[in-house]
Structures are given as structure tokens and as C-alpha cells.
Scaffold this motif. Structure first.
Motif, PDB file in Angstrom:
ATOM      1  N   LEU A 241       0.836  -1.202   0.000  1.00  0.00           N
ATOM      2  CA  LEU A 241       0.000   0.000   0.000  1.00  0.00           C
ATOM      3  C   LEU A 241       0.870   1.252   0.000  1.00  0.00           C
ATOM      4  O   LEU A 241       0.599   2.217  -0.725  1.00  0.00           O
ATOM      5  N   ASN A 242       1.937   1.218   0.825  1.00  0.00           N
ATOM      6  CA  ASN A 242       2.852   2.363   0.857  1.00  0.00           C
ATOM      7  C   ASN A 242       3.506   2.580  -0.499  1.00  0.00           C
ATOM      8  O   ASN A 242       3.539   3.702  -1.026  1.00  0.00           O
ATOM      9  N   THR A 243       4.057   1.489  -1.066  1.00  0.00           N
ATOM     10  CA  THR A 243       4.849   1.586  -2.290  1.00  0.00           C
ATOM     11  C   THR A 243       4.001   1.947  -3.504  1.00  0.00           C
ATOM     12  O   THR A 243       4.405   2.766  -4.341  1.00  0.00           O
ATOM     13  N   ILE A 244       2.829   1.335  -3.605  1.00  0.00           N
ATOM     14  CA  ILE A 244       2.018   1.485  -4.813  1.00  0.00           C
ATOM     15  C   ILE A 244       1.102   2.708  -4.761  1.00  0.00           C
ATOM     16  O   ILE A 244       0.866   3.357  -5.783  1.00  0.00           O
ATOM     17  N   PHE A 245       0.623   3.054  -3.575  1.00  0.00           N
ATOM     18  CA  PHE A 245      -0.370   4.133  -3.483  1.00  0.00           C
ATOM     19  C   PHE A 245       0.107   5.340  -2.665  1.00  0.00           C
ATOM     20  O   PHE A 245       0.055   6.472  -3.135  1.00  0.00           O
ATOM     21  N   PHE A 246       0.573   5.114  -1.429  1.00  0.00           N
ATOM     22  CA  PHE A 246       0.815   6.229  -0.515  1.00  0.00           C
ATOM     23  C   PHE A 246       2.076   7.018  -0.839  1.00  0.00           C
ATOM     24  O   PHE A 246       2.063   8.253  -0.834  1.00  0.00           O
TER      25      PHE A 246
ATOM     26  N   PHE B 223      10.339  13.112  -4.201  1.00  0.00           N
ATOM     27  CA  PHE B 223      10.659  12.942  -2.781  1.00  0.00           C
ATOM     28  C   PHE B 223      10.692  11.467  -2.404  1.00  0.00           C
ATOM     29  O   PHE B 223      11.473  11.051  -1.540  1.00  0.00           O
ATOM     30  N   TYR B 224       9.847  10.694  -3.049  1.00  0.00           N
ATOM     31  CA  TYR B 224       9.892   9.242  -2.860  1.00  0.00           C
ATOM     32  C   TYR B 224      11.258   8.716  -3.279  1.00  0.00           C
ATOM     33  O   TYR B 224      11.875   7.879  -2.607  1.00  0.00           O
TER      34      TYR B 224
ATOM     35  N   GLU C  52      10.284  -6.595   9.730  1.00  0.00           N
ATOM     36  CA  GLU C  52       9.438  -6.700   8.549  1.00  0.00           C
ATOM     37  C   GLU C  52       8.131  -5.917   8.640  1.00  0.00           C
ATOM     38  O   GLU C  52       7.585  -5.501   7.630  1.00  0.00           O
ATOM     39  N   PHE C  53       7.609  -5.717   9.850  1.00  0.00           N
ATOM     40  CA  PHE C  53       6.303  -5.063   9.996  1.00  0.00           C
ATOM     41  C   PHE C  53       6.429  -3.644  10.538  1.00  0.00           C
ATOM     42  O   PHE C  53       5.800  -2.718  10.028  1.00  0.00           O
ATOM     43  N   TYR C  54       7.240  -3.487  11.571  1.00  0.00           N
ATOM     44  CA  TYR C  54       7.354  -2.206  12.276  1.00  0.00           C
ATOM     45  C   TYR C  54       7.665  -1.056  11.325  1.00  0.00           C
ATOM     46  O   TYR C  54       6.980  -0.018  11.319  1.00  0.00           O
ATOM     47  N   ASN C  55       8.732  -1.196  10.515  1.00  0.00           N
ATOM     48  CA  ASN C  55       9.149  -0.107   9.626  1.00  0.00           C
ATOM     49  C   ASN C  55       8.039   0.304   8.675  1.00  0.00           C
ATOM     50  O   ASN C  55       7.784   1.494   8.459  1.00  0.00           O
ATOM     51  N   ARG C  56       7.370  -0.689   8.092  1.00  0.00           N
ATOM     52  CA  ARG C  56       6.333  -0.386   7.103  1.00  0.00           C
ATOM     53  C   ARG C  56       5.113   0.264   7.748  1.00  0.00           C
ATOM     54  O   ARG C  56       4.483   1.135   7.157  1.00  0.00           O
ATOM     55  N   ALA C  57       4.774  -0.187   8.960  1.00  0.00           N
ATOM     56  CA  ALA C  57       3.654   0.429   9.675  1.00  0.00           C
ATOM     57  C   ALA C  57       3.983   1.876  10.033  1.00  0.00           C
ATOM     58  O   ALA C  57       3.130   2.769   9.911  1.00  0.00           O
ATOM     59  N   VAL C  58       5.220   2.108  10.465  1.00  0.00           N
ATOM     60  CA  VAL C  58       5.649   3.477  10.785  1.00  0.00           C
ATOM     61  C   VAL C  58       5.591   4.363   9.547  1.00  0.00           C
ATOM     62  O   VAL C  58       5.106   5.506   9.605  1.00  0.00           O
ATOM     63  N   VAL C  59       6.062   3.846   8.432  1.00  0.00           N
ATOM     64  CA  VAL C  59       6.026   4.610   7.176  1.00  0.00           C
ATOM     65  C   VAL C  59       4.587   4.970   6.811  1.00  0.00           C
ATOM     66  O   VAL C  59       4.300   6.111   6.417  1.00  0.00           O
ATOM     67  N   MET C  60       3.667   4.016   6.957  1.00  0.00           N
ATOM     68  CA  MET C  60       2.262   4.293   6.635  1.00  0.00           C
ATOM     69  C   MET C  60       1.712   5.415   7.517  1.00  0.00           C
ATOM     70  O   MET C  60       1.041   6.342   7.020  1.00  0.00           O
ATOM     71  N   ILE C  61       2.003   5.347   8.819  1.00  0.00           N
ATOM     72  CA  ILE C  61       1.526   6.381   9.738  1.00  0.00           C
ATOM     73  C   ILE C  61       2.103   7.750   9.364  1.00  0.00           C
ATOM     74  O   ILE C  61       1.380   8.760   9.336  1.00  0.00           O
TER      75      ILE C  61
END
Length: 494
Positions: free
Chosen positions: A24-29, A38-39, A156-165
Motif C-alpha cells: 500500500l505504501n509503495t504502490i499508493f501512498f 521525494f519518494y 518486517e512489519f514495524y518499519n512499514r507500519a511506521v512509514v504508513m503512519i
């Protein structure tokens, strides 16, 4: 395989949840909230951090897995872990003092004039790299006690969840894009501290200034194994770094998406690897080649079967997936295919890497690491800069490098240890993946165009229908042909 299955199952769930959020982060957010340029900056900063991290760690995370299980007395274990805590500082402190010169070198030689804006954030490279180095040290600390789930969650989860937030915070105007980068850096620091506290909870050593009896062997191993750790980072992250020496940051963003999608299939390998590394080391330290060979064959066929399914799901749906994304990302279709083939070959090797790096032949990782680095670099220069194959050339360079050096490692283990992952089931699984790929890659369901609130959902319907069909046929064939006894036993129990 009981403990392997239980922890691998938990790790796989965590990794795929992480990949779901990462997708979701990579494709949309990322494209929607940060924008392509900036990405690209964020991608390049993290790629440089990944390239430097093995040097910062000085191979200590591999050294812990190699030697810890060989110690029988607590006193020796404590001496060993004490030196493991100190060794990364021998790289981290000098690099910190020289950082101004290092970042100037990076900007002068690897960043085009239009990308000079990254110089405001290069300190992030140093901070993240040293945090990741110590994170891996403490993660290895817990791995050798067969405690992998918490570390896997943080990795595997923490970093991606933080990025989403943080991305959602950018979209709502709570933080700026610049705040995003430095906030993410702060969360990397926090992650390392959490991993440290957990590692100490698992096993708290009595810190000692005395060196373990085999300290010379430890230092030798750490220095040799740095190149084994560097090779994996070099293969993919050097690609993203090279993009910014020729094109705008947006090109790095496009390629990052293709790499992420192509790498999705290796999640089971990462989950299984967390527990296979210490078990392989333990079996080698106990001089139990039969168990090592057993782990080799089982890890290979199971990863090949699971990776084959995700290979089909990704590549047979890739054109529809890119239709859901902003214009420009669709140029990564071929790169996704090439990267995913490389990842499939990695998975087929099972625990080949841990077998080499934890055996008495570990010094071979030095020439293999050097060869991998030089090959991927010169092939990138050839395909990307001279022949001008765009980012598809980077992906092709990655595939060729992986094929050549994985084949060398495969033959090396067979020649020196008389072990091979190849079985009759290997051929069946490979043949099934090839047949289904050519059967489903070149067509899609003829779904009429459907839009809800200006969002096209017909590609989603196509992906769903095709995925159900592929999964059903592939799963039935794998079970019917008895390709994996572990998978069949699991299905029978369910």
C-alpha cells in the motif's frame, strides 16, 4: 522440523502483513503523498544506508550465529557477546568522524546536479546504517536462542507500519515531507533500542573485558564475512543508487516499485531463514551432516513451491496491477519479471548461504562477495549506461549476477560437502511453474470498464479472478503430485 514450522509460520504471517502494508505504501501512498521525486530521495537514502550497514556491523551478526552455539560454558558465552557489542564501534566511530568527507564524495560522484537536494538529508544515511547494524547484532543475539518472532516483527512489519503512519500524517498536513525523513530516522533509532532490550531479556550476559579463547578466529571470520553480507545489499541497492547518477529521483521511485513487487515472492524465504540460520550453524558445530542435508533439501523444495505460487500470482497479474498506479510506473513490467526470476533462484537454494558461511569453508565468501560486487557493478554500467537499456538493464544485470554466483555456490556445496537440494520433486515443481506461467501470462479476463468515484476497479476484479484460478490449479497440482511432503502433511492435518 517442528520448531522450524512453528516459527516460520508466525514469521511468514508477520512478513506478509508487512508486505501488505508495504505494498500500500509503495504502490499508493508514497507516490500519492510524497510524489515521485521525494519518494526517490527516501529510496536513495535508505539504499545508501543498506550499502554501508554491513561495514558498520563488521559481520558481527553473522559471527554470533556462527560461534555462539559452539560455546558450552556461560563464562565463554559472556566474553563472546561482550566483544560482539564492541566490534561495530570500530567501524561506526571512524566513519562518524569522517562523515563530512564521505557525504561530499557521494554527492560529487554519484548524484547529478538536478538531484543535489539530497545533500540536506545525507546525515540520515549514517544514522540509519549504524542503527540497522546494531539492530542486526541484537536480532542475531535472539536468533541463536531460537527466538525470532519479535525481531522479525520489528524488521518486517514495524518499519512499514511506521512509514504508513508518517505518510498519512503528511497527507493530513500534520508533518511536512522533510519532517517525514527525520521522523522515520527517529523510529529507526527506537527500533534498535527495542531490539536491544528484547535481546537482553532473552539473555543478559555478564559484561567482560576478557577476550574469548578463540578471539583470533572470531575477528578473522567477522572480516571475511562482511563481504557475504555486502553482496546481498549490493545486488539491489546499488541499482537504485546508480539511477540517481544518471536520471531524476522519480526514476529511482519507479524502479523501487518494480523491485518491491518482484521481491514479494521471497517473503517465505526470509521467514524460514530467520530460524534456519541458527539451526544450520548448530548442526554444523555438532558435526551432523545428515541433519544439514535434510534441512537443505526440505528448505529448497518448500521455498520453491511457495515461491512458485507467488511468482505466478505477481507476474500473471502485473499488467493489471500497474493499471492501478500513476502513469510512469508501468515501465517496470519487465524489471518485475527479471527480479522475480532472480528471487526464485535464491529460494531454490534454500539454506545454501548459511551452510557456506557457517562451515569451515566460510573464507570462500570473500571471493564470492567481491565477484558479486564487481559483476553487478560492471553489468549495470554496461546495460544501463552504455547500452542504455533503462532500468530494465539494471534488473537484467541483477538476474545474471544472481544466476552466476548462485550456481557457483550450489556447485561449491556439492563438491565440498556432497550435498544438493535437487530431487525429483524439484523438476516437477519447476516444470509446473513454467507451464502455468506461459498458460496465464499472456491473457486477462475481458472485464468491462468499471469505475467507482473515478477509481477503476475492473483491474482489481481481473486480478482477483485470475488469482483464484491460478491458486486453485497450482495448489491442486502440488498436492496431487506430492511435491512437498511437509505441505501435504499440513493439508492432511487441516
Amino acid at each position: 522440523m517442528g520448531i522450524i514450522f512453528k516459527q516460520s509460520f508466525k514469521n511468514t504471517i508477520v512478513i506478509y502483513l508487512g508486505f501488505l502494508i508495504g505494498g500500500l505504501n509503495t504502490i499508493f501512498f508514497y507516490p500519492g503523498f510524497l510524489g515521485d521525486d521525494f519518494y526517490g530521495i527516501v529510496t536513495v537514502l535508505l539504499s545508501y544506508s543498506n550499502l554501508i550497514m554491513p561495514l558498520m556491523a563488521l559481520g558481527v551478526h553473522y559471527t554470533i550465529i556462527k560461534f555462539f552455539s559452539a560455546y558450552k560454558e556461560k563464562k565463554e558465552k559472556d566474553k563472546f557477546l561482550s566483544i560482539a557489542l564492541v566490534l561495530p564501534l570500530f567501524a561506526g566511530i571512524p566513519v562518524g568522524f569522517l562523515w563530512s568527507e564521505i557525504q561530499e564524495f557521494i554527492i560529487r560522484n554519484f548524484i547529478t546536479d538536478e538531484n543535489k537536494g539530497i545533500e540536506n538529508y545525507t546525515i540520515v544515511i549514517y544514522i540509519v546504517s549504524i542503527c540497522c547494524a546494531y539492530f542486526e547484532v541484537f536480532y542475531a543475539w535472539s536468533k541463536v536462542h531460537l527466538k525470532t518472532v519479535v525481531g522479525n516483527f520489528l524488521k518486517e512489519f514495524y518499519n512499514r507500519a511506521v512509514v504508513m503512519i508518517l505518510l498519512l500524517s503528511v497527507s493530513f498536513g500534520i508533518i511536512t515531507k522533510t519532517d517525514f525523513i527525520f521522523s522515520l530516522t527517529g523510529f529507526y533509532i527506537l527500533r534498535t533500542l527495542i531490539m536491544m532490550l528484547y535481546a537482553f531479556k532473552v539473555y543478559f550476559p555478564k559484561l567482560s573485558l576478557s577476550l574469548p579463547s578463540n578471539y583470533k578466529q572470531i575477528l578473522s571470520y567477522s572480516l571475511f564475512i562482511i563481504f557475504a553480507g555486502s553482496a546481498g545489499a549490493l545486488i539491489l541497492d546499488i541499482d537504485k543508487v546508480m539511477v540517481t547518477s544518471k536520471e531524476a529521483f522519480s526514476a529511482a521511485a519507479y524502479y523501487t516499485v518494480a523491485v518491491f513487487i518482484g521481491s514479494f515472492i521471497e517473503a517465505p524465504s526470509r521467514a524460514l531463514g530467520q530460524i534456519l540460520q541458527p539451526l544450520t550453524s548448530k548442526s554444523l558445530n555438532e558435526n551432523n551432516p545428515k541433519e544439514v542435508d535434510n534441512l537443505y533439501k526440505k528448505s529448497s523444495i518448500n521455498l520453491l513451491v511457495i515461491g512458485g505460487l507467488f511468482f505466478l500470482l505477481i507476474n500473471c497479474n502485473i499488467s493489471e496491477l500497474f493499471r492501478l498506479m500513476p502513469k510512469g510506473y508501468e515501465q517496470g513490467v519487465l524489471a518485475v519479471l527479471l527480479i522475480s526470476i532472480a528471487k526464485m533462484y535464491n529460494m531454490f537454494l534454500g539454506n545454501n548461504g548459511p551452510i557456506i558461511s557457517n562451515s569451515k569453508y566460510y573464507k570462500v565468501t570473500f571471493p564470492i562477495g567481491i565477484g558479486t560486487a564487481l559483476t553487478v557493478y560492471f553489468l549495470n554500467v554496461l546495460f544501463y549506461r552504455k547500452i542504455d537499456m533503462s532500468t530494465d538493464g539494471l534488473a537484467l544485470a541483477t538476474l545474471i549476477t544472481v544466476f552466476v554466483f548462485n550456481s557457483i555456490k550450489l556447485l561449491f556445496v556439492y563438491k565440498k560437502l556432497k550435498m544438493s537440494p535437487l530431487t525429483k520433486q524439484t523438476g516437477i515443481a519447476f516444470f509446473l511453474v513454467v507451464i502455468m506461467f506461459f498458460s496465464f501470462y499472456f491473457w486477462n479476463f475481458n472485464i468491462p470498464e468499471i469505475k467507482i468515484f473515478n477509481l477503476s476497479i475492473h483491474p482489481m476484479i481481473n486480478i482477483l479472478l485470475k488469482s483464484v484460478l491460478i491458486t486453485g490449479i497450482y495448489g491442486y497440482a502440488i498436492i496431487k503430485l506430492k511435491v512437498s511432503s511437509q505441505i501435504n502433511n499440513l493439508i492432511t492435518r487441516i
